[in-house]
Design a protein around this motif. Structure first.
Motif, PDB file in Angstrom:
ATOM      1  N   ASP A  40      -4.455   1.935   4.218  1.00 41.91           N
ATOM      2  CA  ASP A  40      -5.731   1.762   3.558  1.00 41.91           C
ATOM      3  C   ASP A  40      -5.608   1.577   2.053  1.00 41.91           C
ATOM      4  O   ASP A  40      -6.607   1.505   1.351  1.00 41.91           O
ATOM      5  CB  ASP A  40      -6.639   2.978   3.823  1.00 41.91           C
ATOM      6  CG  ASP A  40      -7.090   3.030   5.279  1.00 41.91           C
ATOM      7  OD1 ASP A  40      -7.101   1.961   5.909  1.00 41.91           O
ATOM      8  OD2 ASP A  40      -7.430   4.124   5.761  1.00 41.91           O
ATOM      9  N   GLN A  41      -4.384   1.506   1.545  1.00 47.19           N
ATOM     10  CA  GLN A  41      -4.169   1.438   0.109  1.00 47.19           C
ATOM     11  C   GLN A  41      -4.150  -0.006  -0.381  1.00 47.19           C
ATOM     12  O   GLN A  41      -3.717  -0.912   0.334  1.00 47.19           O
ATOM     13  CB  GLN A  41      -2.854   2.129  -0.260  1.00 47.19           C
ATOM     14  CG  GLN A  41      -2.817   3.604   0.106  1.00 47.19           C
ATOM     15  CD  GLN A  41      -3.959   4.367  -0.525  1.00 47.19           C
ATOM     16  OE1 GLN A  41      -4.190   4.254  -1.734  1.00 47.19           O
ATOM     17  NE2 GLN A  41      -4.677   5.141   0.274  1.00 47.19           N
ATOM     18  N   PRO A  42      -4.623  -0.251  -1.614  1.00 46.74           N
ATOM     19  CA  PRO A  42      -4.581  -1.604  -2.195  1.00 46.74           C
ATOM     20  C   PRO A  42      -3.142  -2.040  -2.452  1.00 46.74           C
ATOM     21  O   PRO A  42      -2.247  -1.215  -2.630  1.00 46.74           O
ATOM     22  CB  PRO A  42      -5.367  -1.453  -3.496  1.00 46.74           C
ATOM     23  CG  PRO A  42      -5.284  -0.006  -3.827  1.00 46.74           C
ATOM     24  CD  PRO A  42      -5.238   0.724  -2.520  1.00 46.74           C
ATOM     25  N   VAL A  51      -7.401  -5.474  -1.553  1.00 42.50           N
ATOM     26  CA  VAL A  51      -7.939  -4.177  -1.130  1.00 42.50           C
ATOM     27  C   VAL A  51      -8.444  -4.316   0.303  1.00 42.50           C
ATOM     28  O   VAL A  51      -9.359  -5.099   0.566  1.00 42.50           O
ATOM     29  CB  VAL A  51      -9.086  -3.709  -2.039  1.00 42.50           C
ATOM     30  CG1 VAL A  51      -9.569  -2.316  -1.604  1.00 42.50           C
ATOM     31  CG2 VAL A  51      -8.646  -3.683  -3.490  1.00 42.50           C
ATOM     32  N   ASN A  79     -10.542  -1.622  -8.296  1.00 44.10           N
ATOM     33  CA  ASN A  79      -9.988  -0.880  -7.169  1.00 44.10           C
ATOM     34  C   ASN A  79     -10.949   0.215  -6.718  1.00 44.10           C
ATOM     35  O   ASN A  79     -11.176   0.414  -5.529  1.00 44.10           O
ATOM     36  CB  ASN A  79      -8.644  -0.281  -7.565  1.00 44.10           C
ATOM     37  CG  ASN A  79      -7.988   0.465  -6.425  1.00 44.10           C
ATOM     38  OD1 ASN A  79      -8.092   0.054  -5.273  1.00 44.10           O
ATOM     39  ND2 ASN A  79      -7.311   1.565  -6.732  1.00 44.10           N
ATOM     40  N   TYR A  80     -11.552   0.912  -7.677  1.00 40.76           N
ATOM     41  CA  TYR A  80     -12.488   1.994  -7.364  1.00 40.76           C
ATOM     42  C   TYR A  80     -13.704   1.454  -6.609  1.00 40.76           C
ATOM     43  O   TYR A  80     -14.122   2.024  -5.597  1.00 40.76           O
ATOM     44  CB  TYR A  80     -12.919   2.671  -8.661  1.00 40.76           C
ATOM     45  CG  TYR A  80     -13.913   3.793  -8.463  1.00 40.76           C
ATOM     46  CD1 TYR A  80     -13.504   5.048  -8.006  1.00 40.76           C
ATOM     47  CD2 TYR A  80     -15.264   3.597  -8.746  1.00 40.76           C
ATOM     48  CE1 TYR A  80     -14.420   6.074  -7.823  1.00 40.76           C
ATOM     49  CE2 TYR A  80     -16.184   4.612  -8.569  1.00 40.76           C
ATOM     50  CZ  TYR A  80     -15.758   5.857  -8.106  1.00 40.76           C
ATOM     51  OH  TYR A  80     -16.677   6.862  -7.923  1.00 40.76           O
ATOM     52  N   ARG A  83     -12.626   0.240  -3.054  1.00 40.24           N
ATOM     53  CA  ARG A  83     -12.271   1.346  -2.168  1.00 40.24           C
ATOM     54  C   ARG A  83     -13.511   2.117  -1.724  1.00 40.24           C
ATOM     55  O   ARG A  83     -13.636   2.511  -0.568  1.00 40.24           O
ATOM     56  CB  ARG A  83     -11.298   2.304  -2.868  1.00 40.24           C
ATOM     57  CG  ARG A  83      -9.927   1.733  -3.135  1.00 40.24           C
ATOM     58  CD  ARG A  83      -9.191   1.337  -1.856  1.00 40.24           C
ATOM     59  NE  ARG A  83      -9.083   2.469  -0.953  1.00 40.24           N
ATOM     60  CZ  ARG A  83      -9.393   2.408   0.341  1.00 40.24           C
ATOM     61  NH1 ARG A  83      -9.838   1.276   0.867  1.00 40.24           N
ATOM     62  NH2 ARG A  83      -9.255   3.465   1.102  1.00 40.24           N
ATOM     63  N   ASN A  84     -14.455   2.342  -2.648  1.00 43.60           N
ATOM     64  CA  ASN A  84     -15.700   3.031  -2.277  1.00 43.60           C
ATOM     65  C   ASN A  84     -16.480   2.230  -1.250  1.00 43.60           C
ATOM     66  O   ASN A  84     -17.067   2.788  -0.315  1.00 43.60           O
ATOM     67  CB  ASN A  84     -16.566   3.262  -3.516  1.00 43.60           C
ATOM     68  CG  ASN A  84     -16.142   4.495  -4.290  1.00 43.60           C
ATOM     69  OD1 ASN A  84     -15.293   5.261  -3.828  1.00 43.60           O
ATOM     70  ND2 ASN A  84     -16.721   4.707  -5.455  1.00 43.60           N
ATOM     71  N   ALA A  86     -15.179   0.152   0.946  1.00 41.65           N
ATOM     72  CA  ALA A  86     -14.453   0.237   2.213  1.00 41.65           C
ATOM     73  C   ALA A  86     -14.734   1.556   2.926  1.00 41.65           C
ATOM     74  O   ALA A  86     -14.906   1.597   4.146  1.00 41.65           O
ATOM     75  CB  ALA A  86     -12.957   0.069   1.972  1.00 41.65           C
TER      76      ALA A  86
END
Length: 364
Positions: A40-42, A51, A79-80, A83-84, A86
């Motif tokens: 799940d990491q970029p 991402v 990225n933040y 990710r939020n 996702a």
């Protein structure tokens, strides 16, 4: 917020190209390590930040962004945000139905239609483009349920799959408006030869009626449904959606009480609706005063059915569940009040035109 809105916001924020792409199983595994804890990491790859948004059957759908020239703070913010999104997406369960890809295409479609770009070709960055090859049948479903809860993507998809045997795409367009794409072979049984007894239009109309009955049996309220001939969506989707939207608008005006609307049955209605309002009123006055007949619900229904049955007296009487002599009495009464005998072609054409002009002017 859907994925397309996220992509647009990131592009506006950074000034860099962004996109959403579904990767194949091998590419997904090599880039994100499917099955590993880090999946799940970029990932930074070839100058782009990738991402992952969600994974389905080993295929990862990810949002990507060009990194050249971005500051570490900008990269961290991107990225933040991704990710939020996702995490929120995973919580909704949308990934199971492919809604994110559908909404991405929806954003692009609505943008093209607002600009009247009815011949636009679907760009490569649209994740669903690879599934829009070959001929497909487009349906447009519009709900008028103002107070009832909105139909969800998941529930409608489940219902459609039971009808089309799983081979469909569902695109939510505007609120309570859905585009449905079905493979042409599902309607023809895989046989490209035209059936001698059933035309392509008849087959589409029957499929549309069956689909409407299914939806009406599951949900309370009013639904309008339109269908258009087969298209190759990559190049013909925007034009087809524009046609279907116009068809439902015309159906609501001219086919009050009907909920299935077919574009090939609305040629004269389309012509009348294209006439400027002032000119329509002028034409209605020049044709003659048919108000006494057209304002009478029984007489209007009689005329509508008579024209629907190709001016056949016997078939019209059967459709209206009245005696033939009762119908003849009504037609004679129309002749007495207007001077027009709708059993003759010339007068029938004039009365038909007057009826359409009346509907689009008096009911506004």
């Amino acid at each position: 917020m859907d994925s397309e809105v996220l992509r647009q916001k990131l592009e506006q924020l950074t000034g860099k190209r962004t996109g959403i792409k579904q990767l194949g199983r091998q590419h997904s595994a090599s880039l994100f390590g499917i099955g590993a804890e880090e999946q799940d990491q970029p990932v930074v790859h070839e100058g782009h930040l990738w991402v992952p948004l969600y994974e389905n059957d080993g295929r990862v759908t990810a949002i990507w962004l060009e990194l050249d020239g971005l500051t570490p703070m900008e990269i961290q913010l991107v990225n933040y945000a991704a990710r939020n999104f996702a995490v929120a997406l995973k919580a909704t369960g949308l990934k199971e139905e492919g809604e994110i890809e559908a909404r991405q295409l929806s954003g692009w479609l609505n943008a093209q239609l607002e600009q009247e770009k009815n011949e636009a070709e679907i760009p490569d960055e649209m994740t669903l483009k690879g599934r829009l090859v070959g001929e497909m049948i487009p349906f447009l479903l519009v709900s008028e349920n103002v107070h009832n809860p909105q139909v969800t993507y998941r529930s409608l998809m489940k219902l459609l799959r039971s009808y089309f045997e799983n081979e469909i795409l569902l695109i939510p367009l505007q609120e309570k408006e859905w585009l449905i794409l079905a493979r042409k072979e599902l309607l023809t049984g895989g046989d490209d030869k035209e059936d001698e007894e059933e035309s392509a239009d008849d087959l589409l109309a029957q499929t549309c009626m069956g689909l409407h009955e299914l939806i009406a049996s599951e949900w309370v309220g009013v639904f309008h449904l339109a269908v258009a001939p087969a298209i190759i969506p990559v190049k013909g989707l925007t034009g087809s959606v524009a046609l279907l939207r116009e068809t439902i608008i015309l159906g609501r005006i001219f086919q009050v009480g009907d909920y299935i609307h077919l574009p090939w049955e609305l040629h004269m209605e389309r012509l009348v609706n294209s006439i400027p309002d002032d000119r329509r009123r002028q034409l209605l006055g020049q044709i003659g005063d048919y108000t006494s007949v057209l304002a009478d619900k029984e007489m209007l229904l009689t005329l509508e059915t008579f024209f629907e049955m190709d001016c056949n007296v016997s078939e019209t009487a059967k459709k209206l569940y009245i005696h033939r002599n009762t119908l003849l009495y009504r037609l004679d009464k129309i002749k007495q009040e207007t001077g027009a005998d709708v059993r003759s072609f010339g007068d029938a054409a004039i009365v038909k035109l007057a009826m359409l002009l009346y509907k689009v002017t008096k009911r506004k």
